[in-house]
Design a protein around this motif. Structure first.
Motif, PDB file in Angstrom:
ATOM      1  N   ILE A   4     -11.582   3.305   5.833  1.00 48.40           N
ATOM      2  CA  ILE A   4     -10.115   2.816   5.542  1.00 48.40           C
ATOM      3  C   ILE A   4      -9.655   2.249   7.154  1.00 48.40           C
ATOM      4  O   ILE A   4      -9.612   2.794   7.875  1.00 48.40           O
ATOM      5  CB  ILE A   4      -8.928   3.737   5.317  1.00 48.40           C
ATOM      6  CG1 ILE A   4      -9.452   4.183   3.812  1.00 48.40           C
ATOM      7  CG2 ILE A   4      -7.455   3.181   5.250  1.00 48.40           C
ATOM      8  CD1 ILE A   4      -8.609   5.204   3.122  1.00 48.40           C
ATOM      9  N   ASN A   5      -9.548   0.689   7.164  1.00 47.22           N
ATOM     10  CA  ASN A   5      -8.912   0.103   8.566  1.00 47.22           C
ATOM     11  C   ASN A   5     -10.105   0.573   9.561  1.00 47.22           C
ATOM     12  O   ASN A   5      -9.722   0.655  10.619  1.00 47.22           O
ATOM     13  CB  ASN A   5      -7.501   0.817   8.934  1.00 47.22           C
ATOM     14  CG  ASN A   5      -6.615   0.555   8.051  1.00 47.22           C
ATOM     15  OD1 ASN A   5      -6.515  -0.636   7.590  1.00 47.22           O
ATOM     16  ND2 ASN A   5      -5.432   1.613   8.152  1.00 47.22           N
ATOM     17  N   GLY A   6     -11.483   0.385   9.058  1.00 38.15           N
ATOM     18  CA  GLY A   6     -12.370   0.608   9.902  1.00 38.15           C
ATOM     19  C   GLY A   6     -12.920   1.731  10.354  1.00 38.15           C
ATOM     20  O   GLY A   6     -13.882   1.943  11.237  1.00 38.15           O
TER      21      GLY A   6
ATOM     22  N   LEU B  48      -9.573   8.696  -5.670  1.00 40.57           N
ATOM     23  CA  LEU B  48      -9.851   7.273  -5.289  1.00 40.57           C
ATOM     24  C   LEU B  48      -8.936   6.394  -5.829  1.00 40.57           C
ATOM     25  O   LEU B  48      -8.621   5.529  -5.518  1.00 40.57           O
ATOM     26  CB  LEU B  48     -11.247   7.173  -5.717  1.00 40.57           C
ATOM     27  CG  LEU B  48     -12.461   7.911  -5.051  1.00 40.57           C
ATOM     28  CD1 LEU B  48     -13.738   7.308  -5.222  1.00 40.57           C
ATOM     29  CD2 LEU B  48     -12.014   7.870  -3.319  1.00 40.57           C
ATOM     30  N   LYS B  49      -8.434   6.874  -7.121  1.00 45.26           N
ATOM     31  CA  LYS B  49      -7.378   5.957  -8.002  1.00 45.26           C
ATOM     32  C   LYS B  49      -6.156   5.436  -7.197  1.00 45.26           C
ATOM     33  O   LYS B  49      -5.526   4.428  -7.301  1.00 45.26           O
ATOM     34  CB  LYS B  49      -7.339   6.650  -9.366  1.00 45.26           C
ATOM     35  CG  LYS B  49      -8.336   6.853 -10.196  1.00 45.26           C
ATOM     36  CD  LYS B  49      -7.885   7.375 -11.556  1.00 45.26           C
ATOM     37  CE  LYS B  49      -8.906   7.818 -12.416  1.00 45.26           C
ATOM     38  NZ  LYS B  49      -8.628   8.544 -13.752  1.00 45.26           N
ATOM     39  N   ASP B  50      -5.598   6.558  -6.114  1.00 46.71           N
ATOM     40  CA  ASP B  50      -4.555   6.358  -5.663  1.00 46.71           C
ATOM     41  C   ASP B  50      -4.473   5.585  -4.574  1.00 46.71           C
ATOM     42  O   ASP B  50      -3.534   5.363  -3.450  1.00 46.71           O
ATOM     43  CB  ASP B  50      -4.031   7.807  -5.244  1.00 46.71           C
ATOM     44  CG  ASP B  50      -3.512   8.430  -6.611  1.00 46.71           C
ATOM     45  OD1 ASP B  50      -3.152   7.792  -7.605  1.00 46.71           O
ATOM     46  OD2 ASP B  50      -3.828   9.785  -6.536  1.00 46.71           O
TER      47      ASP B  50
ATOM     48  N   SER C 251     -10.643  -2.190  -2.700  1.00 50.38           N
ATOM     49  CA  SER C 251     -10.899  -3.268  -3.180  1.00 50.38           C
ATOM     50  C   SER C 251     -12.325  -3.255  -3.781  1.00 50.38           C
ATOM     51  O   SER C 251     -13.103  -2.122  -3.146  1.00 50.38           O
ATOM     52  CB  SER C 251     -10.724  -4.295  -2.008  1.00 50.38           C
ATOM     53  OG  SER C 251     -11.463  -4.432  -0.925  1.00 50.38           O
ATOM     54  N   ALA C 252     -13.058  -4.328  -4.185  1.00 54.50           N
ATOM     55  CA  ALA C 252     -14.299  -4.522  -4.418  1.00 54.50           C
ATOM     56  C   ALA C 252     -15.342  -4.066  -3.320  1.00 54.50           C
ATOM     57  O   ALA C 252     -16.386  -3.980  -3.272  1.00 54.50           O
ATOM     58  CB  ALA C 252     -14.806  -5.740  -5.375  1.00 54.50           C
ATOM     59  N   ASN C 253     -14.701  -4.496  -2.219  1.00 54.16           N
ATOM     60  CA  ASN C 253     -15.733  -4.781  -0.931  1.00 54.16           C
ATOM     61  C   ASN C 253     -15.374  -3.362   0.302  1.00 54.16           C
ATOM     62  O   ASN C 253     -15.798  -3.641   1.086  1.00 54.16           O
ATOM     63  CB  ASN C 253     -15.398  -5.968  -0.256  1.00 54.16           C
ATOM     64  CG  ASN C 253     -15.739  -7.353  -0.755  1.00 54.16           C
ATOM     65  OD1 ASN C 253     -14.724  -8.048  -1.208  1.00 54.16           O
ATOM     66  ND2 ASN C 253     -16.816  -7.479  -1.376  1.00 54.16           N
ATOM     67  N   THR C 254     -14.476  -2.558  -0.484  1.00 52.42           N
ATOM     68  CA  THR C 254     -14.388  -1.238   0.393  1.00 52.42           C
ATOM     69  C   THR C 254     -15.511  -0.533   0.540  1.00 52.42           C
ATOM     70  O   THR C 254     -16.189  -0.371  -0.507  1.00 52.42           O
ATOM     71  CB  THR C 254     -13.185  -0.399  -0.410  1.00 52.42           C
ATOM     72  OG1 THR C 254     -12.234  -1.157  -0.056  1.00 52.42           O
ATOM     73  CG2 THR C 254     -12.839   0.769   0.726  1.00 52.42           C
TER      74      THR C 254
END
Length: 203
Positions: free
Chosen positions: A10-12, A23-25, A29-32
Motif C-alpha cells: 500500500i503506497n509502495g 482484504l475486502k475492506d 485493485s487488480a494490480n495491487t
C-alpha cells in the motif's frame, strides 16, 4: 505465520498481515501487489486465484516492468563463459596426456577455441527456451529471458536472439550499450527477437 494471512503493498510499502476477509475492506485493485506464506514473491492481485474469486477480478496478462540491468546481464554472461571455458580447459588438459610435443599442445588448445562461442550459442539458445528461461549465470542472478509479455520463448526465438548478438557486438559493442538508452534495457538482439531480460523478483 497463518497461511491465510496476506501482506499487501500500500503506497509502495508492504503492510499487514491481513486475513482474507480483511482484504475486502481495503482498496485493492487488480494490480495491487499481494503476498502470502508459501509464495516466493509478491504477485498482482489478479494473478492470485482467491483474490479473483473474492474481489471479482479477471486474470490479465500484463507486460513485465522489472528489467534486468546491464551489469546483471554482463555478470551472468561472464559466469556462463567462465563455466564453459572451465570445461574446455579440463578437456584440453586431459588430451595433453596423449600429446607430448609442445607445439602440438599449443595447437590443441588454440584450434578448437572458437568452439567455446559455438557451445555458448547453443547452450544459451536451449537454456533460455526451457522452463527456467535462463542459463546458469542468469539463474544465479535471478534474471530470465521472456517475450514482450513476460512469457517463455520458443527455441526458434531464443536461437534467433542469440544469433543476433553479432549485431550487438560488431559496432564496438554499441548494441549492448544501447540498453542504457532503452527504457526496457533491451540490447539490439533483444529488439530483433522481441524479447526482454527481466528480474525474477518484483518487490
Amino acid at each position: 505465520m497463518n497461511p491465510d494471512q496476506y501482506t499487501v503493498v500500500i503506497n509502495g510499502k508492504p503492510q499487514g498481515p491481513y486475513s482474507l476477509n480483511e482484504l475486502k475492506d481495503l482498496n485493492i485493485s487488480a494490480n495491487t501487489f499481494i503476498r502470502k506464506p508459501g509464495m516466493d514473491d509478491f504477485k498482482e492481485a489478479h494473478a492470485i486465484p482467491e483474490m479473483r474469486e473474492l474481489l471479482g477480478f479477471t486474470y490479465q496478462k500484463t507486460a513485465p516492468q522489472y528489467f534486468a540491468a546491464f551489469d546483471q546481464r554482463l555478470l551472468a554472461s561472464v559466469i556462463d563463459h567462465f563455466m564453459i571455458f572451465g570445461f574446455y580447459t579440463v578437456i584440453i588438459l586431459t588430451s595433453y596426456i596423449y600429446i607430448e610435443d609442445k607445439d602440438q599442445r599449443i595447437m590443441a588448445f588454440l584450434v578448437p577455441f572458437p568452439l567455446i562461442f559455438l557451445v555458448k550459442l547453443l547452450y544459451g539458445s536451449i537454456a533460455e527456451a526451457t522452463k527456467n528461461q535462463a542459463t546458469i549465470g542468469k539463474k544465479l542472478l535471478n534474471i530470465k529471458v521472456t517475450d514482450l509479455e513476460g512469457s517463455r520463448v520458443s527455441f526458434g526465438i531464443s536461437l534467433a536472439r542469440n544469433l543476433s548478438k553479432i549485431m550487438s557486438v560488431v559496432p564496438v559493442f554499441f548494441g549492448y550499450l544501447y540498453s542504457f538508452l532503452n527504457k526496457k534495457h533491451q540490447c539490439w538482439h533483444d529488439i530483433v527477437a522481441n524479447t526482454l531480460v527481466i528480474k525474477d523478483r518484483l518487490i
